[in-house]
Design a protein around this motif. Structure first.
Motif, PDB file in Angstrom:
ATOM      1  N   PHE A 154       0.880  -1.284   0.035  1.00 35.93           N
ATOM      2  CA  PHE A 154       0.125   0.114  -0.033  1.00 35.93           C
ATOM      3  C   PHE A 154       0.722   1.227   0.180  1.00 35.93           C
ATOM      4  CE2 PHE A 154      -1.983   3.536   2.521  1.00 35.93           C
ATOM      5  CZ  PHE A 154      -3.043   3.923   1.367  1.00 35.93           C
ATOM      6  N   GLY A 155       0.427   2.205  -0.849  1.00 33.29           N
ATOM      7  CA  GLY A 155       0.921   3.583  -0.739  1.00 33.29           C
ATOM      8  C   GLY A 155       2.297   3.776  -1.141  1.00 33.29           C
ATOM      9  N   GLY A 156       3.023   4.785  -0.696  1.00 35.18           N
ATOM     10  CA  GLY A 156       4.276   5.215  -0.857  1.00 35.18           C
ATOM     11  C   GLY A 156       4.562   6.390  -1.667  1.00 35.18           C
ATOM     12  N   GLU A 157       5.860   6.601  -2.431  1.00 37.88           N
ATOM     13  CA  GLU A 157       6.364   7.764  -3.175  1.00 37.88           C
ATOM     14  C   GLU A 157       7.014   7.044  -4.191  1.00 37.88           C
ATOM     15  OE1 GLU A 157       7.927  12.133  -2.113  1.00 37.88           O
ATOM     16  OE2 GLU A 157       9.053  10.574  -1.378  1.00 37.88           O
ATOM     17  N   ASP A 158       6.751   7.578  -5.498  1.00 39.09           N
ATOM     18  CA  ASP A 158       7.494   6.994  -6.688  1.00 39.09           C
ATOM     19  C   ASP A 158       8.608   7.634  -6.643  1.00 39.09           C
ATOM     20  OD1 ASP A 158       6.638   9.205  -7.907  1.00 39.09           O
ATOM     21  OD2 ASP A 158       5.376   8.312  -9.259  1.00 39.09           O
ATOM     22  N   MET A 159       9.362   7.235  -7.653  1.00 36.34           N
ATOM     23  CA  MET A 159      10.429   8.097  -8.078  1.00 36.34           C
ATOM     24  C   MET A 159      10.451   9.341  -8.446  1.00 36.34           C
ATOM     25  SD  MET A 159      12.756   5.593  -6.957  1.00 36.34           S
ATOM     26  CE  MET A 159      11.413   5.306  -6.029  1.00 36.34           C
ATOM     27  N   GLY A 160       9.401   9.766  -8.954  1.00 35.48           N
ATOM     28  CA  GLY A 160       9.199  11.130  -9.373  1.00 35.48           C
ATOM     29  C   GLY A 160       8.419  12.006  -8.143  1.00 35.48           C
ATOM     30  N   ARG A 161       8.453  11.354  -6.987  1.00 34.82           N
ATOM     31  CA  ARG A 161       7.837  12.006  -5.892  1.00 34.82           C
ATOM     32  C   ARG A 161       6.470  12.347  -5.965  1.00 34.82           C
ATOM     33  NH1 ARG A 161      10.258  16.460  -2.301  1.00 34.82           N
ATOM     34  NH2 ARG A 161       9.330  14.877  -0.823  1.00 34.82           N
ATOM     35  N   LYS A 162       5.743  11.454  -6.741  1.00 34.59           N
ATOM     36  CA  LYS A 162       4.406  11.341  -6.684  1.00 34.59           C
ATOM     37  C   LYS A 162       3.837  10.330  -5.502  1.00 34.59           C
ATOM     38  CE  LYS A 162       0.223  10.009  -9.468  1.00 34.59           C
ATOM     39  NZ  LYS A 162      -0.197   9.231 -10.486  1.00 34.59           N
ATOM     40  N   LEU A 163       2.905  10.936  -4.510  1.00 40.00           N
ATOM     41  CA  LEU A 163       2.384  10.206  -3.621  1.00 40.00           C
ATOM     42  C   LEU A 163       1.368   9.308  -3.868  1.00 40.00           C
ATOM     43  CD1 LEU A 163       1.943  13.100  -0.881  1.00 40.00           C
ATOM     44  CD2 LEU A 163       3.567  11.403  -1.120  1.00 40.00           C
ATOM     45  N   LEU A 164       1.280   8.131  -3.335  1.00 40.68           N
ATOM     46  CA  LEU A 164       0.345   7.019  -3.845  1.00 40.68           C
ATOM     47  C   LEU A 164      -0.538   6.758  -2.766  1.00 40.68           C
ATOM     48  CD1 LEU A 164       3.258   5.046  -5.615  1.00 40.68           C
ATOM     49  CD2 LEU A 164       1.516   6.520  -6.642  1.00 40.68           C
TER      50      LEU A 164
END
Length: 503
Positions: A154-164
């Motif tokens: 669940f969730g996290g932050e991708d390599m482009g700093r987009k929140l998930l």
């Protein structure tokens, strides 16, 4: 304490630093940890902006650290590629059979999709496992929760700093990913949160942060219906936090550390997952390593008893200390709200009402039997009427007692709310005072430095003044000498000598 029995001498519900022998591993945070066969494994992490690639092992018996020397796999398995563990942080680590699985995280060779690595601790081998299906995007700060043979991501932050805030499931038997479509309102996108499973059906998500907001909310995902909900919790107040660590033991979810980029969270929390009640189990000092972001927590069986183990973290400086707690059994962790006089009164009210209902049924059954034997056309006799009236009076008195208990319960509930509000206000005031004290200490340090500089300046000025005084004395002596010379010249002695020679 003795090395072999160090854990038996611990008191309940207190964090104690473990006195290890020999060298400790480098301090770090945002690492991952797991326990296998009375050994704590620490993989990766970050320190001073640099990701670490080591695996450190703490033996609970000898209380010594060692490094696991890793090597690439032999490449015989087509589903595993050859690679040495890179520097990595912000990942998760899960024990699956004979391997430790590392999911996600940030490394120099991060791809567009989430990487699943493995560590074979028996062979000291490292590799990347090929996965199929709807592979999620690469990310950091996500949660990965094991339930049966599946991992819920669940969730996290991708390599482009987009929140998930998406949900993915990895089947560990087939190494296949599925993206889960959920209903109702999901948690706001976040990273550095904590997640846990309850009853192999409900996924609980707590805290975390966005790029500007820190959360203290609790969300629940029903894995049967795939519906999100945000249940109401009771008990102690919980401050917003991210970078905390969590572990479950039976019905209890232990939360340690975390922070909000201003201060760390010094309290160890326990959530009774069946009752959704928060309670504070222990509190450490504000600058304690346990009041850190990016620490890890594990549970371990040692001699038939479970212990909590915390390692690392960052709260202004990096930590490499190990702390251990001996938690009480679940019966001793009952929240205070269920032991309050108001709760006891309410429980007594319910018991009384239930007993009254049974008593009325029994008495009226007996009355019916008596009436059926009555010689006067089946009508109740005077004694029976008196009994009915007495029962009605008892019922009225019990109803009054129940009403009083409910009123007392409501009153105590209001007092509890008032105390909680007062506690919150006092906590805020204490934090404000602590901030002011910190500022005043900083001012004091600055003033002390200035005073030291002034003292040095005064000492140099004293030296200059002494030199000036000496020069003044020399100048005075010269003035006196010049005055005496001038006096001799003004007396005319020289002219008399010349005049005397003419005679």
């Amino acid at each position: 304490m003795e090395i072999n029995n160090w854990h038996k001498e611990l008191t309940y519900d207190n964090w104690v630093p473990v006195a290890v022998s020999g060298a400790r591993p480098p301090a770090r945070y945002k690492h991952a940890a797991a326990v296998v066969d009375e050994k704590l494994y620490i993989a990766g992490g970050s320190r001073n902006g640099r990701n670490l690639s080591d695996v450190q092992v703490l033996d609970f018996r000898s209380l010594t650290w060692s490094s696991l020397r890793l090597k690439a796999n032999d490449g015989k398995d087509d589903d595993i590629s050859q690679e040495i563990l890179p520097g990595i942080s912000g990942h998760n680590m899960i024990r699956w059979r004979e391997k430790l699985l590392l999911l996600g995280g940030s490394s120099r060779d991060s791809s567009d999709t989430l990487t699943v690595r493995y560590i074979d601790i028996e062979r000291s081998q490292v590799g990347v496992i090929k996965t199929s299906g709807s592979v999620p995007v690469a990310r950091v700060g996500q949660s990965a929760t094991l339930v049966g043979s599946r991992v819920i991501l669940f969730g996290g932050e991708d390599m482009g700093r987009k929140l998930l805030n998406d949900v993915h499931v990895l089947d560990l038997e087939s190494m296949t990913w599925d993206m889960i479509k959920t209903t109702q309102t999901p948690p706001a996108p976040r990273y550095d949160h904590a997640a846990a499973m309850h009853g192999e059906r409900y996924l609980l998500v707590f805290g975390g942060c966005s790029h500007s907001v820190f959360f203290n909310d609790l969300h629940l995902l029903d894995l049967q219906t795939m519906e999100w909900s945000q249940p109401q919790t009771q008990g102690d107040l919980v401050s917003p936090r991210a970078g905390h660590a969590g572990i479950t033991i039976d019905e209890s979810w232990f939360i340690v550390g975390g922070g909000d980029n201003k201060s760390g969270c010094p309290e160890t929390l326990v959530l009774d997952m069946s009752k959704l009640v928060w309670s504070v189990l222990a509190v450490v000092k504000q600058k304690d390593p346990l009041s850190s972001e990016g620490l890890s927590i594990c549970s371990a069986w040692i001699d038939g008893e479970k212990y909590l183990l915390a390692f690392g973290g960052y709260n202004g400086r990096y930590s490499n200390e190990v702390f251990v707690m001996r938690p009480k059994a679940k019966d001793f962790l009952r929240p205070k709200i269920f032991q309050s006089p108001a709760a006891a009164a309410a429980a007594a009210s319910v018991s009384s009402a239930y007993a009254l209902s049974k008593s009325e049924q029994l008495d009226f059954m007996q009355l019916d039997d008596t009436n059926s034997k009555s010689p006067i056309n089946g009508l109740p006799q005077d004694d029976d009427i008196d009994k009915v009236e007495a029962i009605k009076e008892d019922k009225r008195l019990l109803e009054l007692s129940i009403a009083e208990a409910r009123a007392e319960n409501s009153k105590l509930g209001g007092q509890i709310d008032e105390v909680n509000n007062t506690h919150t206000e006092l906590t805020k005031e204490l934090q404000s005072v602590q901030t002011q004290l910190a500022a005043e200490r900083s001012r004091c340090f600055t003033l002390e430095a200035k005073i030291a500089e002034l003292q040095k300046l005064l000492e140099s000025m004293q030296s200059v003044e002494d030199q000036v005084q000496a020069l003044r004395q020399k100048n005075s002596a010269l003035d006196q000498e010049l005055a005496a010379t001038a006096q001799r010249q003004n007396s005319g002695g020289g002219w008399r000598w010349f005049g005397g020679s003419e005679k």
